[in-house]
Design an enzyme around this catalytic site. Structure first.
Site, PDB file in Angstrom:
ATOM      1  N   GLN A   1       0.808  -1.218   0.000  1.00 25.91           N
ATOM      2  CA  GLN A   1       0.000   0.000   0.000  1.00 25.91           C
ATOM      3  C   GLN A   1       0.844   1.273   0.000  1.00 25.91           C
ATOM      4  O   GLN A   1       0.299   2.372  -0.122  1.00 25.91           O
ATOM      5  CB  GLN A   1      -0.929   0.011   1.219  1.00 25.91           C
ATOM      6  CG  GLN A   1      -1.975  -1.088   1.205  1.00 25.91           C
ATOM      7  CD  GLN A   1      -2.815  -1.095   2.474  1.00 25.91           C
ATOM      8  OE1 GLN A   1      -2.705  -0.232   3.331  1.00 25.91           O
ATOM      9  NE2 GLN A   1      -3.682  -2.099   2.589  1.00 25.91           N
TER      10      GLN A   1
ATOM     11  N   HIS B   1      -1.489   0.961   5.690  1.00 24.22           N
ATOM     12  CA  HIS B   1      -2.260   1.920   6.492  1.00 24.22           C
ATOM     13  C   HIS B   1      -1.504   3.223   6.745  1.00 24.22           C
ATOM     14  O   HIS B   1      -1.158   3.552   7.885  1.00 24.22           O
ATOM     15  CB  HIS B   1      -2.682   1.289   7.815  1.00 24.22           C
ATOM     16  CG  HIS B   1      -3.673   0.185   7.668  1.00 24.22           C
ATOM     17  ND1 HIS B   1      -4.385  -0.320   8.738  1.00 24.22           N
ATOM     18  CD2 HIS B   1      -4.076  -0.528   6.591  1.00 24.22           C
ATOM     19  CE1 HIS B   1      -5.180  -1.299   8.306  1.00 24.22           C
ATOM     20  NE2 HIS B   1      -4.999  -1.436   7.001  1.00 24.22           N
TER      21      HIS B   1
ATOM     22  N   GLU C   1     -16.083   3.708   8.420  1.00 29.21           N
ATOM     23  CA  GLU C   1     -16.782   4.805   9.075  1.00 29.21           C
ATOM     24  C   GLU C   1     -16.737   6.093   8.281  1.00 29.21           C
ATOM     25  O   GLU C   1     -15.742   6.381   7.608  1.00 29.21           O
ATOM     26  CB  GLU C   1     -16.162   5.092  10.450  1.00 29.21           C
ATOM     27  CG  GLU C   1     -16.286   3.975  11.450  1.00 29.21           C
ATOM     28  CD  GLU C   1     -15.673   4.313  12.796  1.00 29.21           C
ATOM     29  OE1 GLU C   1     -15.776   3.481  13.715  1.00 29.21           O
ATOM     30  OE2 GLU C   1     -15.091   5.418  12.932  1.00 29.21           O
TER      31      GLU C   1
ATOM     32  N   TYR D   1     -11.983   9.206  18.198  1.00 28.95           N
ATOM     33  CA  TYR D   1     -12.927   8.488  17.327  1.00 28.95           C
ATOM     34  C   TYR D   1     -12.931   6.975  17.540  1.00 28.95           C
ATOM     35  O   TYR D   1     -13.497   6.243  16.733  1.00 28.95           O
ATOM     36  CB  TYR D   1     -12.679   8.898  15.878  1.00 28.95           C
ATOM     37  CG  TYR D   1     -13.197  10.314  15.683  1.00 28.95           C
ATOM     38  CD1 TYR D   1     -14.495  10.556  15.267  1.00 28.95           C
ATOM     39  CD2 TYR D   1     -12.419  11.401  16.047  1.00 28.95           C
ATOM     40  CE1 TYR D   1     -14.998  11.836  15.173  1.00 28.95           C
ATOM     41  CE2 TYR D   1     -12.906  12.700  15.964  1.00 28.95           C
ATOM     42  CZ  TYR D   1     -14.198  12.909  15.523  1.00 28.95           C
ATOM     43  OH  TYR D   1     -14.702  14.181  15.463  1.00 28.95           O
TER      44      TYR D   1
ATOM     45  N   TYR E   1      -9.575  -9.683  10.763  1.00 34.75           N
ATOM     46  CA  TYR E   1      -9.620 -10.485   9.543  1.00 34.75           C
ATOM     47  C   TYR E   1      -9.714 -11.976   9.843  1.00 34.75           C
ATOM     48  O   TYR E   1     -10.203 -12.752   9.031  1.00 34.75           O
ATOM     49  CB  TYR E   1      -8.405 -10.180   8.666  1.00 34.75           C
ATOM     50  CG  TYR E   1      -8.434  -8.776   8.118  1.00 34.75           C
ATOM     51  CD1 TYR E   1      -9.350  -8.413   7.132  1.00 34.75           C
ATOM     52  CD2 TYR E   1      -7.565  -7.810   8.591  1.00 34.75           C
ATOM     53  CE1 TYR E   1      -9.393  -7.124   6.632  1.00 34.75           C
ATOM     54  CE2 TYR E   1      -7.593  -6.512   8.101  1.00 34.75           C
ATOM     55  CZ  TYR E   1      -8.510  -6.176   7.121  1.00 34.75           C
ATOM     56  OH  TYR E   1      -8.554  -4.890   6.637  1.00 34.75           O
TER      57      TYR E   1
END
Length: 369
Positions: free
Chosen positions: A82, A144, A238, A248, A259
């Site tokens: 990523q 991430h 979200e 949050y 997972y």
């Protein structure tokens, strides 16, 4: 022959989309193709486009044509899984100062994090490059990073970050940028009114925390609201209304599970933590996000538009202030992972497909019969 049977990058699709005031015809055409996992799109004055490729390249679409040579002077990104080049964003006063902002994964496999720089586009190269922010601490995972950015009404820059996948507990710590949204000045300085400035053992850039992997940021200039969305694990995606200094919840409160199927937490809500405005379970894997302001689709004015990777759709979120009135799924017929969406100067939508042969799509009202 159906539109799906035509070679995708040559297809022009006439699709029927649900609109809040009834059905509306729209037309999808391909602007450019052959991009390697395009991640973000920004419009230059005059309508030319800058597009990032996760592989580390910044591309220019000039006069509707993808230029063969990438923009020079772009700092080297750490590219793996990523990790790579993420957002491209123009300064609110770009026509005066020429600043272009980039976010990307910086470092090595053993020590990397999200970095933000700015530079000036001169000809076919980025010059005067300045490092504005580097997330701390570094990590050894290529996952991430967040990477989305937005300018607030006062000209400060907010940057969404991620939890590095293996470091989710740090999203509840104020001495780490992990799993936070940070706010800086355009020159990289720290605004004095950030919520944790002067607090012991807290990083002064932090604006909000308790996030998993922020993938969408939109500031609504009319209302002053800052919207964000983030990936959950299995479920628990979200949409949040971001308030300075608020927590949050991740990973203490979430609707998602790991997972492996294991429960991450028994809580979906906790005192002192903000509940999401929208929870998507199962996950749609939201990616980019914009708020529609334009004349091409007047019934959509003020709605949030979210691209989705797993759901392979554009999700239209109809709002009434802070309340969600309705959600509608669009562009499912394309059948591709969608990475980013922006409103062009012509009021049309411009959407990036996520693949090794990614495309820039234009979505505009269908011509009258």
């Amino acid at each position: 022959m159906t539109a799906r049977s035509i070679i995708p990058w040559l297809a022009t699709l006439l699709l029927l989309a649900g609109a809040h005031s009834g059905a509306a015809d729209y037309r999808v055409t391909t602007v450019a193709a052959g991009l390697e996992h395009p991640w973000s799109i920004a419009f230059l004055p005059g309508g030319d486009m800058l597009v990032t490729e996760r592989a580390g390249r910044l591309r220019l679409i000039e006069g509707g044509v993808l230029q063969p040579t990438p923009v020079g002077g772009v700092p080297e990104a750490y590219v793996r899984s990523q990790a790579g080049l993420f957002e491209v964003l123009l300064d609110p006063e770009y026509e005066k100062n020429g600043w272009v902002y980039l976010s990307f994964a910086h470092g090595t496999g053993r020590a990397n994090s999200t970095r933000v720089v700015r530079g000036r586009l001169r000809g076919d190269a980025l010059e005067d490059v300045q490092v504005l922010f580097t997330a701390q601490p570094t990590r050894d995972t290529p996952l991430h990073y967040g990477g989305r950015m937005a300018f607030l009404g006062d000209g400060t820059l907010v940057i969404g970050l991620g939890d590095g996948f293996d470091f989710r507990e740090e999203a509840q710590r104020l001495d780490s940028h992990t799993g936070s949204i940070v706010r800086i000045r355009r020159d990289g300085g720290i605004p004095e009114d950030n919520p944790f400035v002067g607090r012991e053992n807290a990083l002064p850039e932090i604006y909000s925390y308790g996030h998993r992997n922020v993938q969408g940021l939109v500031f609504d200039a009319r209302s002053g609201r800052l919207w964000a969305h983030e990936h959950g694990p299995r479920g628990g995606d979200e949409v949040n209304l971001i308030l300075p200094g608020h927590n949050y919840g991740w990973p203490v409160a979430t609707f998602g599970v790991d997972y492996s199927g294991a429960r991450i937490t028994p809580y979906t809500s906790r005192p002192g933590m903000e509940d999401p405005v929208i929870d998507w379970t199962p996950s749609i894997a939201p990616s980019g996000m914009t708020q529609y302001r334009g004349e091409a689709f007047p019934a959509w004015d003020g709605d949030l538009l979210v691209t989705a990777l797993v759901a392979r759709e554009l999700r239209r979120i109809v709002l009434d202030g802070e309340e969600v009135v309705e959600q509608l799924s669009l562009l499912e017929e394309i059948g591709e992972r969608l990475r980013d969406v922006q409103v062009g100067p012509d009021g049309a939508l411009y959407i990036l497909t996520d693949s090794s042969r990614g495309r820039v799509l234009r979505v505009a009202p269908a011509p009258a019969p």
